[in-house]
Each structure stands twice: as structure tokens, then as C-alpha cells.
Design an enzyme around this catalytic site. Sequence first.
Site, PDB file in Angstrom:
ATOM      1  N   ARG A  96       0.813  -1.223   0.000  1.00  0.00           N
ATOM      2  CA  ARG A  96       0.000   0.000   0.000  1.00  0.00           C
ATOM      3  C   ARG A  96       0.847   1.274   0.000  1.00  0.00           C
ATOM      4  O   ARG A  96       0.508   2.270   0.616  1.00  0.00           O
ATOM      5  CB  ARG A  96      -0.975   0.009   1.191  1.00  0.00           C
ATOM      6  N   SER A 142     -11.173   0.682   3.361  1.00  0.00           N
ATOM      7  CA  SER A 142     -10.310   0.028   4.348  1.00  0.00           C
ATOM      8  C   SER A 142      -9.480   1.079   5.084  1.00  0.00           C
ATOM      9  O   SER A 142      -8.763   1.866   4.479  1.00  0.00           O
ATOM     10  CB  SER A 142      -9.398  -0.970   3.636  1.00  0.00           C
ATOM     11  N   GLU A 161      -4.251   3.244   6.542  1.00  0.00           N
ATOM     12  CA  GLU A 161      -4.239   3.044   5.095  1.00  0.00           C
ATOM     13  C   GLU A 161      -4.917   4.240   4.423  1.00  0.00           C
ATOM     14  O   GLU A 161      -4.496   4.686   3.358  1.00  0.00           O
ATOM     15  CB  GLU A 161      -4.954   1.745   4.725  1.00  0.00           C
TER      16      GLU A 161
END
Length: 293
Positions: free
Chosen positions: A166, A215, A285
Amino acid sequence: MPPVRGRLTAGAPLAPLVWFKSGGSAEWLFEPADADDLCDFLMALDPAVPVMGLGLGSNLIVRDGGVPGVVVRLGKAFAKCERLDDVTLRCGGGASGILVSSTARDAGIGGVEFLRSIPGTVGGFVRMNGGAYGREVKDVLVEAEVVLRSGERKTLSLTDLGYTYRHSALPDGAIVISATLRGAPAEPSAIQTEMDRIAAEREASQPLRSKTGGSTFKNPDGHKAWALVDAAGCRGLTRGDAQVSEKHCNFLLNLGSASSADIEALGEEVRDKVKAHSGLTLEWEIQRVGVSA
């Protein structure tokens, strides 16, 4: 501000453009007419002015004090996908994951079905190495074309982007204007079946019809973030109108009129509780941008 051919708006509200429907305004919102318009603008812009790209606003908290500098939003001119050969697509930075996966299906290119589940644009998931269902952008990316903060147009290879989980090494202020993706030959019917499976699984497990940011926390090595949040007793936890989803504990929700401060503070409370319970530190995130009110 330098002259533009696209649209340049002062004090543009960002809440309508992000999934949480909260937060302040952009000092300037620039929607370029095309890549040359973007290059010319950034080249002429005072180097001290910060620049940030905005896609679909799904994985983003815009703080209540707004975003200083220029927010760049790519429109229809950047939302096209074309087939280059039997296994390769070139996709504009403003194209959605759904458009990319559907174009790949029609072209008989498999391996990019997972992009159907990423609620963002090519620019966003190239920057974040977006992924789902066991696949990541780094598994299919050949190269990305970007406009640097200086206005220089440059092609970056997969290696140049320095992908980790990520995260990429894309420089601050750089805007992804296209990406070349490579899959594998597959039957369109089989691709559609996999896309349908992914869509059904997301619908069953995630609060897709809520005001959310997707998320929230990265999965620590060997762990699932949602399970750590749940074990720490945070399922359904609220702060103002912000709530930890009861359906999926790694999603934060705006139940109505939550401020971005409420949402971010709830996330920090969850991180504290998880740390106290498991000893593990959750990393955000979701991107948090702008200044507090």
C-alpha cells in the site's frame, strides 16, 4: 494562478467529492483540459505551492480546515482505456477500477479482475499500490506516465515506483495521468464470473452503501486489521456521528453529520485500543490530508 484551459476554482468544497462527505475546501481545485494543460500549469505554478491529486475520494479524510495549495482532479479526458495488444491496456489516470476491469473483460484480458473491487481511479491505486483478493497493482503494472510537480512529463517503470504494501515511491505532487497494465489471455465469460464473485463478496462483507472511506488500516504482518479491531472491543464504537462499522470493523462510517475531526479521532482511539489489547500498532491506510479547523 497561471492561466489554464480547464477549470480552476477558488475555495472549492471537497466534502461532496469524497466518500466520507466531510471536510473543508481546496484553496484551489484544478480540473485540467488535458495532459498539456496540466504540464503547463504546474510548470508555471510557484514551486512553493503544494499540489495534491484527487481521484474518487474513497480512501481519504479531508480535514475540516481544508487543503492548502492546489488539488488536481482528472476528468473525462483522463478516463479512457485502450487495448494495446492481446494482454495489455493503457488506462487514463482518471479511469475507475470498474472501467479498467470491464475493458479488460471485453478485450479477453484476465488478471485485473481485482480492480473491480477497488473504489478509486487509476491514479489513486497506482500511487497506493492498491490491491484486493490476493492481487496488487504491482502484479499487473508495466509503467505509469506521470506529471511531476515541476510540470515535467515522465514515464516511470514498475521498478521506479518502488512498491511495498500500500505504498509507492511516487514523489509528492506528482500526478499519474496514465498506466499500462498487463494481464493474461482469458475468456470474457470467465472474467465476468470472477468479477461477479468479487462484487458479491464485497457486498456481503463491506458497508458499501454507507458514507465510508474504505479500508481504514493496513494489515500488520501475519494479522488482519479488522480482527485486531474487533478483538479490542471496537466494533460499533462511536464518536459523535462517526462509527466503527458493525459489518466490517476495518471501515469507519459517517452516520450523518460527522466532522472529519470526529472520524480521524475515532480512528486514533481504535489504534490506541488495539495497541493496548494486542501490543500491535495499526498504520493508517486511509490518507489524511489538509489542516485541522
